[in-house]
Scaffold this active site. Structure first.
Site, PDB file in Angstrom:
ATOM      1  N   HIS A 213       1.198  -1.311   0.143  1.00 26.47           N
ATOM      2  CA  HIS A 213       0.082  -0.068  -0.207  1.00 26.47           C
ATOM      3  C   HIS A 213       0.589   1.563  -0.160  1.00 26.47           C
ATOM      4  CE1 HIS A 213      -3.407  -2.630   0.992  1.00 26.47           C
ATOM      5  NE2 HIS A 213      -2.441  -3.090   1.820  1.00 26.47           N
ATOM      6  N   HIS A 281       2.209  -7.414   4.055  1.00 24.76           N
ATOM      7  CA  HIS A 281       1.393  -6.252   5.304  1.00 24.76           C
ATOM      8  C   HIS A 281       0.741  -6.540   6.078  1.00 24.76           C
ATOM      9  CE1 HIS A 281       0.279  -5.562   0.754  1.00 24.76           C
ATOM     10  NE2 HIS A 281       0.950  -6.307   0.385  1.00 24.76           N
ATOM     11  N   GLU A 346       1.760 -11.631   6.305  1.00 23.06           N
ATOM     12  CA  GLU A 346       0.019 -10.833   6.848  1.00 23.06           C
ATOM     13  C   GLU A 346       1.012 -10.548   8.310  1.00 23.06           C
ATOM     14  OE1 GLU A 346      -2.012  -9.153   5.173  1.00 23.06           O
ATOM     15  OE2 GLU A 346      -2.549 -10.017   4.185  1.00 23.06           O
TER      16      GLU A 346
END
Length: 381
Positions: A213, A281, A346
């Site tokens: 992102h 992430h 993650e």
């Protein structure tokens, strides 16, 4: 002649006094009609009668058009039909029974997401909602089109997307009313591991670290407003620093808060002739489910990243004492289209009470970075 006159008088008197009551027509008030009464005898016993049998007829007023008609009076309310009620609007998919017209200023938010996260879908969505971005939700890549305080606004956007054949879902959740995470992580070890990182021979190995992102794409937003793009950038910078200390050439796809599409990230790794690609992430789930926590690592089933994924996942679970959600195959763009061993990590749920506390703290992020670096070094040595 007198006899004939007397006889006529007697006949008129008899008629006037007869039960038919024609004489009443002469004394009835102007504008009225005469309703004759009928004795309740014989086969007509069910015919309505007057309450005063001695009265030969009833005089019923006739209302002229200039007189307003009286409303009927109902003396038994129980005989009234029920008042019709308007049924409430059906909740759209994904919305859990809130009122559609009530603004929620107490922290209830509505996220509008599209589960089709392909590049084509993202381009189509951005023509309708320029601020839309791709993010990860419970391990699944989705496109977030908007976040609203009012359900009606979310429904409007959902309907707009659905009309364009983009199946949008509304995900409600609490934002400001979430419990404040404790700074202490419920894990066997709250201090960074003091064991040295694995040493590797000086080689030309290139590792690309990809902070997810960035810029207009904050990724998942969790407890206390922590943003995925911020925490993973800090973790990624530390991973690169640790790898360089061990003699590994490590580079970042982004070193500041900027938005980069998925394809340029893959192209960057290819141009750098990377030997390893690690995309970092943070996960998210329904904001009301703060009990959902844990680490998970993804690899592309058609690629060569499974062993790398296992090493990094094991290192994170052991270092952090976090919940192990396992190693999983997935088709995320950045791990599917890279030619080198590639994984997507993650690092925890920004919406989980345990993980958010770790991600929000500088020491917690340092431990995550050290664990990722250890797993990478174990893979390349």
């Amino acid at each position: 002649m007198k006899t004939l006159s007397s006889l006529r008088f007697a006949m008129l008197a008899a008629i006037a006094l007869s039960p038919f009551g024609f004489a009443q027509a002469a004394i009835a008030a102007p504008g009225s009609v005469v309703v004759p009464t009928v004795p309740s005898t014989g086969s007509l016993s069910n015919f309505p009668t007057t309450s005063r049998p001695s009265t030969p007829s009833l005089v019923v007023p006739v209302y002229s058009p200039s007189q307003p008609a009286r409303n009927p009076v109902v003396t038994t309310p129980g005989q009234l039909p029920p008042v019709p009620t308007v049924p409430p609007l059906a909740s759209p998919p994904g919305v859990n029974n809130p009122s559609s017209s009530q603004p929620f200023s107490s922290g209830l938010i509505y996220r509008v997401v599209v589960t089709n996260a392909s590049d084509m879908a993202q381009q189509q969505i951005k023509t309708l909602v320029p601020q839309a971005f791709r993010t990860s939700l419970n391990g699944q890549s989705v496109i977030q089109a908007g976040v609203f305080r009012e359900q009606t606004k979310a429904i409007e956007l959902q309907q707009l997307l659905n009309r364009n054949n983009l199946q949008a879902t509304i995900l409600p959740g609490q934002a400001s009313q979430l419990p404040t995470p404790s700074p202490q992580v419920n894990s066997p070890s709250s201090q960074p591991s003091t064991s040295p990182l694995p040493s590797v021979p000086r080689t030309s190995t290139v590792v690309v670290i990809d902070p997810g992102h960035g810029g207009r794409d904050p990724g998942a937003v969790g407890i206390g407003g922590i943003r995925e793009s911020d925490v993973v950038l800090d973790i990624s910078r530390q991973v690169v620093s640790l790898l360089k200390q061990q003699g590994v050439e490590a580079v970042l796809t982004r070193s500041r808060d900027e938005e980069i599409d998925l394809a340029p990230r893959v192209q960057f790794a290819e141009r750098a002739n990377a030997d390893v690609f690690v995309s970092i992430h943070a996960n998210s789930f329904d904001a009301s489910r703060t009990d959902v926590n844990g680490i998970e690592t993804y690899y592309y089933s058609g690629g060569s990243g499974q062993s790398l994924a296992r090493l990094v996942q094991n290192s994170l679970v052991q270092e952090l004492g976090a919940r192990d959600r396992g190693v999983k195959a997935a088709n995320f763009y950045v791990i599917r289209y890279t030619s080198m061993p590639a994984i997507l990590v993650e690092t925890g749920f920004v919406t989980g009470s345990e993980d958010a506390a770790r991600l929000a703290s500088a020491s917690g992020r340092s431990r995550i970075a050290r664990a990722i670096a250890r797993g990478i070094l174990e893979y390349i040595r």
